[in-house]
Design a protein around this motif. Sequence first.
Motif, mmCIF file in Angstrom:
data_model
loop_
_atom_site.group_PDB
_atom_site.id
_atom_site.type_symbol
_atom_site.label_atom_id
_atom_site.label_comp_id
_atom_site.label_asym_id
_atom_site.label_seq_id
_atom_site.Cartn_x
_atom_site.Cartn_y
_atom_site.Cartn_z
ATOM 1 N N CYS A 137 1.363 -95.744 6.352
ATOM 2 C CA CYS A 137 0.475 -95.378 5.584
ATOM 3 C C CYS A 137 -0.046 -93.494 5.865
ATOM 4 C CB CYS A 137 -0.692 -95.983 5.781
ATOM 5 S SG CYS A 137 -0.665 -97.500 4.871
ATOM 6 N N ASP A 138 0.257 -93.588 7.240
ATOM 7 C CA ASP A 138 0.287 -91.891 7.484
ATOM 8 C C ASP A 138 1.088 -90.960 6.456
ATOM 9 O OD1 ASP A 138 2.234 -91.691 8.697
ATOM 10 O OD2 ASP A 138 1.475 -91.072 10.531
ATOM 11 N N VAL A 139 1.814 -91.074 5.422
ATOM 12 C CA VAL A 139 2.449 -90.527 4.983
ATOM 13 C C VAL A 139 1.570 -89.863 3.707
ATOM 14 C CG1 VAL A 139 3.898 -91.969 3.237
ATOM 15 C CG2 VAL A 139 5.007 -89.985 3.953
ATOM 16 N N LEU A 140 0.861 -90.401 3.415
ATOM 17 C CA LEU A 140 -0.248 -89.826 2.624
ATOM 18 C C LEU A 140 -1.614 -89.006 3.545
ATOM 19 C CD1 LEU A 140 -1.779 -93.329 1.489
ATOM 20 C CD2 LEU A 140 -0.297 -92.009 0.349
ATOM 21 N N GLU A 141 -1.820 -88.398 2.567
ATOM 22 C CA GLU A 141 -2.747 -87.279 2.700
ATOM 23 C C GLU A 141 -3.660 -87.409 3.407
ATOM 24 O OE1 GLU A 141 -4.373 -83.729 3.391
ATOM 25 O OE2 GLU A 141 -2.614 -84.051 2.293
ATOM 26 N N PRO A 142 -4.301 -87.545 5.228
ATOM 27 C CA PRO A 142 -5.420 -88.132 5.931
ATOM 28 C C PRO A 142 -7.142 -88.198 5.053
ATOM 29 C CG PRO A 142 -4.449 -85.870 7.294
ATOM 30 C CD PRO A 142 -3.980 -86.210 5.111
ATOM 31 N N GLY A 143 -7.718 -89.192 5.003
ATOM 32 C CA GLY A 143 -8.263 -89.384 4.560
ATOM 33 C C GLY A 143 -8.368 -90.649 3.099
ATOM 34 N N ILE A 144 -6.761 -91.171 2.238
ATOM 35 C CA ILE A 144 -7.016 -91.941 1.329
ATOM 36 C C ILE A 144 -7.220 -93.243 1.445
ATOM 37 C CG2 ILE A 144 -5.399 -92.526 -0.062
ATOM 38 C CD1 ILE A 144 -4.346 -89.165 -0.357
ATOM 39 N N VAL A 145 -6.307 -93.916 3.089
ATOM 40 C CA VAL A 145 -6.310 -94.760 3.950
ATOM 41 C C VAL A 145 -6.436 -94.862 5.005
ATOM 42 C CG1 VAL A 145 -4.596 -95.902 1.618
ATOM 43 C CG2 VAL A 145 -3.779 -95.547 3.848
ATOM 44 N N PRO A 146 -6.993 -95.604 5.587
ATOM 45 C CA PRO A 146 -7.272 -95.814 7.000
ATOM 46 C C PRO A 146 -6.176 -95.149 7.810
ATOM 47 C CG PRO A 146 -8.107 -97.983 6.522
ATOM 48 C CD PRO A 146 -8.183 -96.800 5.087
ATOM 49 N N THR A 147 -5.944 -94.846 9.168
ATOM 50 C CA THR A 147 -4.847 -95.010 9.566
ATOM 51 C C THR A 147 -4.998 -94.129 10.419
ATOM 52 O OG1 THR A 147 -3.861 -92.370 9.395
ATOM 53 C CG2 THR A 147 -3.191 -94.922 7.461
ATOM 54 N N GLU A 148 -3.808 -94.311 12.345
ATOM 55 C CA GLU A 148 -4.362 -93.869 13.451
ATOM 56 C C GLU A 148 -4.062 -92.523 13.164
ATOM 57 O OE1 GLU A 148 -2.581 -94.436 18.089
ATOM 58 O OE2 GLU A 148 -2.296 -95.521 16.312
ATOM 59 N N TYR A 149 -2.960 -92.101 12.845
ATOM 60 C CA TYR A 149 -2.470 -90.953 12.892
ATOM 61 C C TYR A 149 -3.188 -89.937 11.408
ATOM 62 C CZ TYR A 149 0.716 -91.949 16.835
ATOM 63 O OH TYR A 149 0.579 -92.166 18.467
ATOM 64 N N ARG A 150 -2.996 -88.695 11.552
ATOM 65 C CA ARG A 150 -3.508 -87.578 10.155
ATOM 66 C C ARG A 150 -2.519 -86.238 10.433
ATOM 67 N NH1 ARG A 150 -8.944 -89.457 8.707
ATOM 68 N NH2 ARG A 150 -9.376 -87.947 8.074
ATOM 69 N N VAL A 151 -1.513 -86.527 9.556
ATOM 70 C CA VAL A 151 -1.314 -85.031 8.997
ATOM 71 C C VAL A 151 -1.216 -84.665 7.866
ATOM 72 C CG1 VAL A 151 1.002 -84.284 9.372
ATOM 73 C CG2 VAL A 151 0.462 -86.390 10.927
ATOM 74 N N PRO A 152 -1.998 -83.304 7.944
ATOM 75 C CA PRO A 152 -1.914 -82.745 6.962
ATOM 76 C C PRO A 152 -0.611 -82.461 6.212
ATOM 77 C CG PRO A 152 -3.558 -81.512 8.608
ATOM 78 C CD PRO A 152 -2.425 -83.086 9.186
ATOM 79 N N GLY A 153 -0.862 -82.783 4.204
ATOM 80 C CA GLY A 153 -0.111 -81.980 3.633
ATOM 81 C C GLY A 153 1.369 -83.383 2.798
ATOM 82 N N GLY A 154 0.158 -84.183 3.352
ATOM 83 C CA GLY A 154 0.677 -85.801 2.327
ATOM 84 C C GLY A 154 1.050 -85.959 1.403
ATOM 85 N N LEU A 155 1.217 -87.366 0.280
ATOM 86 C CA LEU A 155 1.578 -88.123 -0.782
ATOM 87 C C LEU A 155 -0.280 -88.084 -0.942
ATOM 88 C CD1 LEU A 155 3.766 -88.199 0.912
ATOM 89 C CD2 LEU A 155 4.770 -89.788 -1.603
#
Length: 275
Positions: free
Chosen positions: A198-216
């Motif tokens: 789920c961290d392939v998504l833009e941070p904040g869309i779904v809750p994940t541990e890792y938040r990496v900007p620039g996602g889907l």
Amino acid sequence: MSALTVFRGRAGDRNERAMRGAVQLGEALARRTRLEPAYVSTPEPPLGHDWEPELSAARPGLRDMAETYERLLDAGTVPVTVLTRCAVALATVPVVARHHPEACVVWLDAHGDLNTPDTTGGYLGGMALSGAAGLWDSGLGGDLATGNIVLAGARDLDPAEQRLLDDGVIRAVELRPDFSSDLRAAVGQRPVYVHLDCDVLEPGIVPTEYRVPGGLDLATLRSVAEVLAEQPIVGVEIAEFEGSSEHRDAADALIDALDPLLQKRRVSLFGGYRH
């Protein structure tokens, strides 16, 4: 036929949120697919150790997961699976590769998960794909051919992981305007097993541990699902969805984006691909 499986045990966790999240997402998928979820392993307190003691502690649950996949695939079942952490793919993906050696594993992830004991910073999840591909010995199999890996959406790679891409060992599809069409070209005409972190998504869309900007965003994820559904789908697994009372609609929104894969799963079961 198909089966919904939820792994809810410990697998290198640093907190308990993915164990809760796996159950939450599994329940949402059960409502959508009308499949009765089968649960593997049980939640346990996270250890917060380096990869080796984490793998040792997780191994009983991972072996149960591998055995579950063996039974499902022996029966010709298409698995729809929720994982706590990406490390659980050490158990699932080698089994898929043995049963479907021609299948392409599309690894949608902000990270490469291609470290080994020689290169890792100690996190078991960062070694999941490399272990499944036999770049180190997890004890759970390394049957996935590196030529059958498509790493998609990664944007936070360690130097050793980047070298695998630069040397052509692993094919990667970068996030850019033509992402979906590039992914189509990388997959070709092969059947597909989908791994979604789920961290392939833009941070904040779904809750994940890792938040990496620039996602889907979810619209792009749906476009990706539509492209992948052009080929036979031999399974789908979703990892790193963390339970959160602040994101009550996140599971349904994620499933909406993945609906083309779930719809294709139903179609292919009754009139399509058989290995």
